[in-house]
Design an enzyme around this catalytic site. Structure first.
Site, PDB file in Angstrom:
ATOM      1  N   GLY A  29       0.841  -1.179   0.000  1.00 57.45           N
ATOM      2  CA  GLY A  29       0.000   0.000   0.000  1.00 57.45           C
ATOM      3  C   GLY A  29       0.878   1.232   0.000  1.00 57.45           C
ATOM      4  O   GLY A  29       2.079   1.161   0.294  1.00 57.45           O
ATOM      5  N   TYR A  30       0.293   2.353  -0.299  1.00 56.37           N
ATOM      6  CA  TYR A  30       1.039   3.603  -0.438  1.00 56.37           C
ATOM      7  C   TYR A  30       0.655   4.576   0.654  1.00 56.37           C
ATOM      8  O   TYR A  30      -0.530   4.807   0.907  1.00 56.37           O
ATOM      9  CB  TYR A  30       0.803   4.197  -1.832  1.00 56.37           C
ATOM     10  CG  TYR A  30       1.444   3.316  -2.869  1.00 56.37           C
ATOM     11  CD1 TYR A  30       2.748   3.538  -3.281  1.00 56.37           C
ATOM     12  CD2 TYR A  30       0.781   2.210  -3.381  1.00 56.37           C
ATOM     13  CE1 TYR A  30       3.373   2.692  -4.181  1.00 56.37           C
ATOM     14  CE2 TYR A  30       1.392   1.356  -4.288  1.00 56.37           C
ATOM     15  CZ  TYR A  30       2.689   1.608  -4.681  1.00 56.37           C
ATOM     16  OH  TYR A  30       3.297   0.759  -5.562  1.00 56.37           O
ATOM     17  N   LEU A  31       1.677   5.125   1.303  1.00 54.84           N
ATOM     18  CA  LEU A  31       1.476   6.148   2.323  1.00 54.84           C
ATOM     19  C   LEU A  31       1.497   7.527   1.677  1.00 54.84           C
ATOM     20  O   LEU A  31       0.878   8.461   2.164  1.00 54.84           O
ATOM     21  CB  LEU A  31       2.561   6.045   3.397  1.00 54.84           C
ATOM     22  CG  LEU A  31       2.779   4.644   3.979  1.00 54.84           C
ATOM     23  CD1 LEU A  31       3.828   4.675   5.073  1.00 54.84           C
ATOM     24  CD2 LEU A  31       1.486   4.038   4.474  1.00 54.84           C
ATOM     25  N   CYS A  82      -2.983   5.367   1.965  1.00 58.32           N
ATOM     26  CA  CYS A  82      -3.894   6.337   1.341  1.00 58.32           C
ATOM     27  C   CYS A  82      -4.510   5.781   0.058  1.00 58.32           C
ATOM     28  O   CYS A  82      -5.241   6.490  -0.635  1.00 58.32           O
ATOM     29  CB  CYS A  82      -3.161   7.645   1.063  1.00 58.32           C
ATOM     30  SG  CYS A  82      -1.852   7.523  -0.175  1.00 58.32           S
ATOM     31  N   ASN A 144       2.525   0.372 -10.140  1.00 57.01           N
ATOM     32  CA  ASN A 144       1.783  -0.180  -9.012  1.00 57.01           C
ATOM     33  C   ASN A 144       1.015   0.887  -8.238  1.00 57.01           C
ATOM     34  O   ASN A 144      -0.106   0.650  -7.802  1.00 57.01           O
ATOM     35  CB  ASN A 144       2.721  -0.953  -8.083  1.00 57.01           C
ATOM     36  CG  ASN A 144       3.037  -2.322  -8.607  1.00 57.01           C
ATOM     37  OD1 ASN A 144       2.374  -3.294  -8.286  1.00 57.01           O
ATOM     38  ND2 ASN A 144       4.071  -2.421  -9.430  1.00 57.01           N
TER      39      ASN A 144
END
Length: 155
Positions: A29-31, A82, A144
């Protein structure tokens, strides 16, 4: 500075499967997922990594990667991501003197299979296996971070 030089391709058939040397389930996942900077948390098997990537310049970009405790990575994915999570199985496929990473996506990106090759130089030569399809290195839809916000199933 750490530089990632990567070429990315669609996979046109399952010919790669017979050569797989190892497979690892991944969730990430992306912060931060902004046009010049991504901050990703990835769990790969029992390992967890925090990765910062800069803006792409052709097929190269700055990349910094650090191990983090698995429990911390799980909490970051749960509490700080996020974007939606990206799920995949990464298969390592040796071809000639290089190792391809074939990502078989799951969840919202199921049906997408991409092959990636990290290179030491943008002009480095490599053997192109028969199962390789169209190059998509410059197509942001296949990044991604983009798949986390605009999954393959919605195309």
């Amino acid at each position: 500075m750490a530089i990632e030089i990567e070429r990315k391709f669609l996979v046109r058939d399952a010919g790669w499967r017979e050569a797989v040397s190892r497979s690892t389930r991944m969730v990430q996942g992306y912060l931060v997922a902004e046009p010049g900077l991504t901050l990703r948390v990835r769990i790969a098997g029992e390992r967890a990594l925090l990765t910062l990537k800069g803006a792409s310049r052709g097929i190269a970009r700055a990349e910094y990667e650090y191990p983090v405790p698995l429990a911390d990575a799980e909490a970051m994915l749960r509490d700080l991501a996020c974007t939606a999570l990206v799920e995949k199985v990464r298969h390592l496929v040796p071809v000639a003197d290089r190792v391809w990473e074939v990502d078989e996506f799951a969840g919202a990106n199921a049906g997408l299979v991409l092959a990636e090759l990290e290179l030491e130089d943008e002009r480095a030569a490599f053997v192109r296996p028969d199962w390789l399809g169209e190059e998509v290195s410059d197509d942001p839809r296949y990044f991604n971070a983009r798949l986390a916000r605009h999954p393959y199933r919605d195309w």
